[in-house]
Design an enzyme around this catalytic site. Structure first.
Site: not given
Length: 276
Positions: A137-138, A157, A177, A180, A188, A218, A220
């Site tokens: 689990r690592r 990001c 984190r 866009d 991604n 978010h 823009y």
């Protein structure tokens, strides 16, 4: 219709309807003309993609998936931080005169660390554990090295991947984190879906679920009308994804190891400004 389209539509509609604007705050990003780039956001979005069901690529507009895979290989295979080793120009705005983006992304994956089994970088450690200790689990990577943040052109990001084996299936969590939604969300998702397929195949496993956790999702301000136009497009079926079954070495994959059949996105060609 594409499940990725449905997820994207749901996320964006939620952000536009229920999101919080940062127009009263001082923000770092700027448009090309120097204007502050404000956003409307939702906190803590979690999306799940079953990679056995379909490949999660948008049809509402074209995702240039070969370029996305090229960037993925630049980071995870080459472990590079120099844009001269990347086919596209997406990182040029953050590179210095030598082409470096500092101690970011691929640089962090390539740093070797001492383990009781020997010296590994982060990618090779994942590959080792998937083959030798799949119950662990690592099995994870982390690009957010606080000691090196001051030497990164851009803080990571998409900063963490956690791999987990259930039976003969490889699942993964991508932690992000900041996202866009228009410019980078599906880019991604496509990248890390391909990565899960790659890791699974070379480890003798099946690609399972990709869970995408976004802290700050978010849109823009200058992207809002583009998103609204995009959401009016019809949804189309997801394409079929193929990975070369003969590749058993993670470092032997190339862009040509993958293909999509039946990818027919909507003819949406609006120019997307990028905040830097």
């Amino acid at each position: 219709m594409s499940y990725a389209d449905q997820v994207f539509r749901r996320n964006c509609e939620d952000i536009l309807k229920n999101g919080v604007w940062d127009t009263e705050l001082s923000v770092r990003p700027r448009w090309e003309d120097g204007t502050p780039a404000h956003t409307v956001k939702k906190f803590g979005i979690v999306n799940r993609y079953d990679l056995q069901r379909e490949f999660p690529i948008l049809t509402l507009r074209r995702t240039y998936w070969k370029s996305a895979v090229d960037e993925l290989l630049w980071i995870w295979q080459k472990k590079s931080n120099n844009v001269h080793e990347l086919s596209s120009h997406i990182w040029d705005a953050w590179a210095d005169e030598s082409g470096s983006i500092g101690k970011a992304y691929g640089y962090q994956l390539g740093v070797k660390h001492q383990y009781k089994e020997g010296m590994f970088d982060q990618v090779d450690r994942v590959l080792y554990d998937l083959k030798h200790d799949p119950a662990s689990r690592r099995i994870l990577t982390n690009l957010y090295n606080f000691a090196d943040l001051h030497e990164m052109a851009l803080y990571p990001c998409a900063y963490s991947m956690t791999f987990n084996v259930s039976g003969d299936t490889l699942n993964a969590i991508l932690n992000q984190r900041s996202q866009d939604m228009l410019a980078a969300n599906n880019w991604n998702v496509v990248q890390y879906a391909v990565l899960v397929h790659m890791m699974a195949q070379v480890s003798g496993l099946k690609a399972g679920e990709l869970v995408h956790v976004i802290a700050d999702a978010h849109i823009y301000d200058r992207h809002v009308p583009i998103i609204e136009q995009m959401l009016a497009e019809p949804e189309k079926p997801a394409p079929a994804f193929f990975i070369d079954p003969d590749v058993t070495d993670f470092y032997a994959f190339t862009k040509e190891s993958f293909r999509l059949e039946g990818y027919e996105p909507c003819p949406f060609e609006a120019k997307i400004p990028i905040a830097v």
